[in-house]
Design a protein around this motif. Structure first.
Motif, PDB file in Angstrom:
ATOM      1  N   UNK A  73       2.840   1.705  11.408  1.00 51.51           N
ATOM      2  CA  UNK A  73       2.259   0.291  10.591  1.00 51.51           C
ATOM      3  C   UNK A  73       2.842  -0.688  11.903  1.00 51.51           C
ATOM      4  N   UNK A  74       1.558  -1.707  12.442  1.00 56.93           N
ATOM      5  CA  UNK A  74       2.350  -2.178  12.797  1.00 56.93           C
ATOM      6  C   UNK A  74       2.466  -3.871  12.166  1.00 56.93           C
ATOM      7  N   UNK A  75       2.672  -4.366  13.341  1.00 57.57           N
ATOM      8  CA  UNK A  75       3.784  -5.940  12.612  1.00 57.57           C
ATOM      9  C   UNK A  75       4.723  -5.923  10.939  1.00 57.57           C
ATOM     10  N   UNK A  76       5.031  -4.415  11.458  1.00 58.06           N
ATOM     11  CA  UNK A  76       5.464  -4.142   9.733  1.00 58.06           C
ATOM     12  C   UNK A  76       6.617  -4.901   9.724  1.00 58.06           C
ATOM     13  N   UNK A  77       7.349  -5.923  10.145  1.00 63.92           N
ATOM     14  CA  UNK A  77       8.133  -7.219   9.442  1.00 63.92           C
ATOM     15  C   UNK A  77       7.317  -8.629   9.208  1.00 63.92           C
ATOM     16  N   UNK A  78       6.209  -8.321   9.340  1.00 58.43           N
ATOM     17  CA  UNK A  78       5.549  -9.746   9.108  1.00 58.43           C
ATOM     18  C   UNK A  78       5.614  -9.559   7.263  1.00 58.43           C
ATOM     19  N   UNK A  79       4.578 -10.391   6.663  1.00 58.69           N
ATOM     20  CA  UNK A  79       4.484 -11.359   5.611  1.00 58.69           C
ATOM     21  C   UNK A  79       3.967  -9.912   4.778  1.00 58.69           C
ATOM     22  N   UNK A  80       2.556  -9.021   5.267  1.00 54.86           N
ATOM     23  CA  UNK A  80       2.238  -7.971   3.966  1.00 54.86           C
ATOM     24  C   UNK A  80       2.505  -6.451   4.569  1.00 54.86           C
TER      25      UNK A  80
ATOM     26  N   UNK B  38      -3.314   4.776  11.879  1.00 52.65           N
ATOM     27  CA  UNK B  38      -2.032   3.692  12.018  1.00 52.65           C
ATOM     28  C   UNK B  38      -2.482   2.529  11.031  1.00 52.65           C
ATOM     29  N   UNK B  39      -2.082   2.204  10.698  1.00 49.62           N
ATOM     30  CA  UNK B  39      -2.392   1.065   9.667  1.00 49.62           C
ATOM     31  C   UNK B  39      -1.765  -0.752  10.657  1.00 49.62           C
TER      32      UNK B  39
ATOM     33  N   UNK C 210      -6.985   1.968  10.113  1.00 47.89           N
ATOM     34  CA  UNK C 210      -7.045   1.033   9.257  1.00 47.89           C
ATOM     35  C   UNK C 210      -6.897   0.288   9.874  1.00 47.89           C
ATOM     36  N   UNK C 211      -7.265  -1.623   9.186  1.00 52.30           N
ATOM     37  CA  UNK C 211      -7.550  -2.571  10.179  1.00 52.30           C
ATOM     38  C   UNK C 211      -7.433  -3.908   9.469  1.00 52.30           C
TER      39      UNK C 211
ATOM     40  N   UNK D 241      -0.255  -3.333  -5.506  1.00 50.38           N
ATOM     41  CA  UNK D 241      -1.993  -3.034  -5.539  1.00 50.38           C
ATOM     42  C   UNK D 241      -2.817  -3.204  -4.374  1.00 50.38           C
ATOM     43  N   UNK D 242      -2.230  -3.592  -3.033  1.00 51.05           N
ATOM     44  CA  UNK D 242      -2.044  -3.469  -1.051  1.00 51.05           C
ATOM     45  C   UNK D 242      -1.327  -1.894  -1.098  1.00 51.05           C
ATOM     46  N   UNK D 243      -0.768  -1.484  -1.859  1.00 50.36           N
ATOM     47  CA  UNK D 243      -0.259  -0.335  -1.531  1.00 50.36           C
ATOM     48  C   UNK D 243      -1.449   0.832  -1.739  1.00 50.36           C
ATOM     49  N   UNK D 244      -1.409   0.364  -2.947  1.00 50.08           N
ATOM     50  CA  UNK D 244      -3.156   1.352  -4.117  1.00 50.08           C
ATOM     51  C   UNK D 244      -3.763   1.809  -2.317  1.00 50.08           C
ATOM     52  N   UNK D 245      -4.605  -0.004  -2.381  1.00 46.42           N
ATOM     53  CA  UNK D 245      -5.726   0.567  -1.462  1.00 46.42           C
ATOM     54  C   UNK D 245      -5.407   0.717  -0.239  1.00 46.42           C
ATOM     55  N   UNK D 246      -4.643   1.063   0.525  1.00 51.06           N
ATOM     56  CA  UNK D 246      -3.673   1.418   2.031  1.00 51.06           C
ATOM     57  C   UNK D 246      -4.032   2.803   1.343  1.00 51.06           C
TER      58      UNK D 246
END
Length: 268
Positions: free
Chosen positions: A6-13, A65-66, A104-105, A182-187
């Motif tokens: 997971x890139x950007x793992x410390x970001x908002x999303x 990769x997410x 997953x981009x 829902x974001x996690x469900x979609x991922x």
């Protein structure tokens, strides 16, 4: 999938979905320029998505990769070019070289930010009409994803994320909210679907005031949204008031990203 980068793992999303992606038997390899403290079932890598060697090493041994990393707001062209465009190329190329089968981009609704309500609901086939350099970078990332699928065989799913916060932050978000769950469900749907090829889907919850974008493509992956921003409507309107129907924030899908304060000559 047992190991996911997971890139950007410390970001908002990234911060919102990180605990929601945890599973027994799964390892999350978390990458960010900011230091992260890994918990159980996690590995931390402090690096930039623009660092080809670091990205190649981070991609070794992962099953998907997410890619959430990058600048999440408008910025001067040079920064957007380096971090969002070159960085996304670096991620795809590192994944290819390491033999990662799926990326997953995290794209954005700002790819089509200048689309108007007369065109709703927007679909995966709606041509890009970006509202900012940021939107251009996400359109470029989608194009890179298409290239890496058709030339190299990577499975690539581009998720045009709408408004992903813990709660809807304003009245506009009552139509565009993507809840963290829902974001996690979609991922998870993006990770689980078999042989997706190349896809573009919209990331939004099942909002009563939705209909701005189509959920058909996301549902086809197995996504079943469970949240509705309407549950927060009373609180949102108490804090912000009821907006006028002709409020400029509703003139385009991109909302405030289309406002003049983001014109290039005003960016710092």
């Amino acid at each position: 999938m047992p190991r996911i980068l997971v890139t950007g793992a410390a970001g908002a999303v990234g911060s919102l979905v990180r605990p929601r992606l945890a599973r027994p038997g799964r390892t999350l390899r978390l990458l960010d320029v900011m230091p992260l403290e890994p918990g159980e079932g996690e590995e931390a890598v402090q690096a930039s998505v623009t660092d080809a060697d670091a990205m190649r090493a981070a991609c070794e041994g992962v099953d998907a990769v997410i890619h959430l990393g990058g600048i999440s707001l408008e910025a001067p062209w040079e920064r957007i070019l380096h971090v969002n465009i070159h960085g996304t190329y670096t991620v795809f190329e590192a994944a290819r070289r390491a033999g990662v089968p799926r990326v997953v981009f995290a794209s954005s609704n700002h790819v089509v930010g200048y689309r108007t309500p007369a065109e709703y609901p927007l679909t995966a086939d709606t041509p890009p009409l970006p509202d900012t350099y940021y939107g251009v970078s996400k359109a470029t990332g989608e194009a890179l994803g298409a290239l890496y699928h058709h030339r190299y065989g990577l499975d690539v799913i581009c998720v045009r994320i709408m408004t992903c916060f813990a709660e809807p932050p304003n009245p506009r978000a009552l139509s565009t909210w993507l809840s963290p769950d829902d974001c996690a469900r979609l991922l998870e749907a993006c990770l689980a679907v078999e042989k997706p090829g190349y896809r573009i889907v919209h990331g939004v919850s099942a909002n009563t005031r939705g209909g701005w974008v189509s959920l058909d493509e996301a549902r086809a992956l197995g996504y079943a949204p469970a949240d509705d921003a309407e549950a927060h409507a009373e609180t949102v309107h108490a804090a912000h008031g009821e907006p006028a129907p002709d409020d400029p924030v509703f003139a385009y899908l991109g909302g405030p990203f289309t406002f003049p304060d983001l014109d290039a000559d005003r960016l710092q």
